[in-house]
Scaffold this motif. Structure first.
Motif, mmCIF file in Angstrom:
data_model
loop_
_atom_site.group_PDB
_atom_site.id
_atom_site.type_symbol
_atom_site.label_atom_id
_atom_site.label_comp_id
_atom_site.label_asym_id
_atom_site.label_seq_id
_atom_site.Cartn_x
_atom_site.Cartn_y
_atom_site.Cartn_z
ATOM 1 N N GLY A 57 67.441 -8.843 56.287
ATOM 2 C CA GLY A 57 66.206 -7.853 56.362
ATOM 3 C C GLY A 57 65.147 -8.144 55.674
ATOM 4 N N ILE A 63 65.173 -6.174 52.062
ATOM 5 C CA ILE A 63 66.093 -6.511 51.320
ATOM 6 C C ILE A 63 65.449 -7.128 49.683
ATOM 7 C CG2 ILE A 63 67.976 -7.873 50.618
ATOM 8 C CD1 ILE A 63 68.534 -5.658 52.721
ATOM 9 N N ILE A 106 71.593 -10.252 53.208
ATOM 10 C CA ILE A 106 72.169 -9.255 52.300
ATOM 11 C C ILE A 106 73.424 -9.769 51.587
ATOM 12 C CG2 ILE A 106 71.231 -7.588 53.713
ATOM 13 C CD1 ILE A 106 74.476 -6.955 54.616
ATOM 14 N N PHE A 155 69.480 -2.376 54.607
ATOM 15 C CA PHE A 155 69.470 -3.143 56.028
ATOM 16 C C PHE A 155 69.650 -2.073 57.332
ATOM 17 C CE2 PHE A 155 72.020 -4.871 59.433
ATOM 18 C CZ PHE A 155 71.052 -5.858 60.241
#
Length: 266
Positions: free
Chosen positions: A134, A137, A168, A179
């Motif tokens: 993401g 993140i 992640i 996320f």
């Protein structure tokens, strides 16, 4: 010799019969047919309604049962490879709807609605490309390996390229929640109508013989669960100790189940 045949007929109660019917109806409601579905890669460019209708109509006419939309990189990301291997030249293209923007959500919702209107199922990859990553993140929630506190894995072929995303920590449910929230919000309208499955792509973390997947506190939980310290074996190379590696994998299974898969299906 007389042979007597006995036939036992079981009549289900009305209550159970209704339960069976409800369960069967729920199962049938997921997909309109048993025809095969296909994965539908959306390369990052301006996606428009006419192209969507054209391709979904083609899938319907050729007896597909549905599609699974997967969002990936702009084609110019691998310009040299396409030119060398396929003789194709893709120029720089920045026309794509911004990842998870209202414009992106609108065209995805249109895709789902049109699929419903012509009797196709429409599923979605939950995120862009693989592994799960993401734009939001933080370092605290990125993937981690043992023995390298500076390790960070970035995703370099997502929809938003040339911007990168951080992979992640699949062992941390807080990382998954961080996320999933913006992705889930952006897909909210597209998840209306018929049911859509949400697909998660492959879990590809960069590893070698000594740098195994890790997360803070793993060693303490391991000690409490198995009664011995895993750190000396991690330092010496876990693959040289099959019995210890087996225990490591058992705990890793628990971590990733609780940290990723259970939150994913809730």
């Amino acid at each position: 010799v007389a042979i007597t045949s006995l036939a036992f007929v079981v009549f289900p109660s009305c209550e159970n019969s209704e339960v069976y019917k409800a369960e069967e109806a729920q199962q049938l409601s997921f997909y309109p047919s048993s025809k095969p579905c296909t994965r539908w890669w959306w390369f990052a460019t301006d996606i428009n309604e006419e192209d969507i209708k054209h391709q979904l109509d083609w899938a319907k006419e050729h007896n597909f049962g549905g599609v699974e939309v997967a969002w990936v990189y702009p084609l110019y990301r691998y310009q040299r490879m396409y030119a060398r291997s396929y003789g194709r030249n893709y120029q720089k293209d920045t026309s794509a709807q911004e990842w998870l923007s209202p414009e992106w959500s609108e065209i995805v919702a249109f895709t789902k609605a049109y699929s419903d209107s012509i009797g196709l199922s429409c599923d979605f990859t939950f995120g862009s490309a693989w592994p799960v990553a993401g734009s939001n993140i933080t370092e605290e929630h990125t993937s981690k390996i043992y023995g390298d506190s500076m390790f960070r894995q970035t995703l370099t072929f997502a929809w938003c390229w040339p911007d990168t995303q951080m992979v992640i920590n699949h062992l941390d449910s807080n990382a998954f929640r961080l996320f999933s929230e913006p992705v889930g919000n952006a897909l909210q309208e597209a998840l209306k109508g018929s049911k859509s499955a949400l697909f998660t792509d492959s879990w590809e973390i960069k590893l070698n013989a000594t740098n195994k997947i890790w997360t803070p506190g793993f060693d303490t939980v391991f000690l409490n669960k198995f009664g011995y310290d895993i750190i000396p074996y991690m330092e010496a190379g876990l693959d040289s100790f099959p019995d210890v590696r087996y225990d490591y994998m058992l705990l890793l299974d628990e971590y990733v189940t609780d940290g990723f898969y259970k939150p994913y299906v809730r």
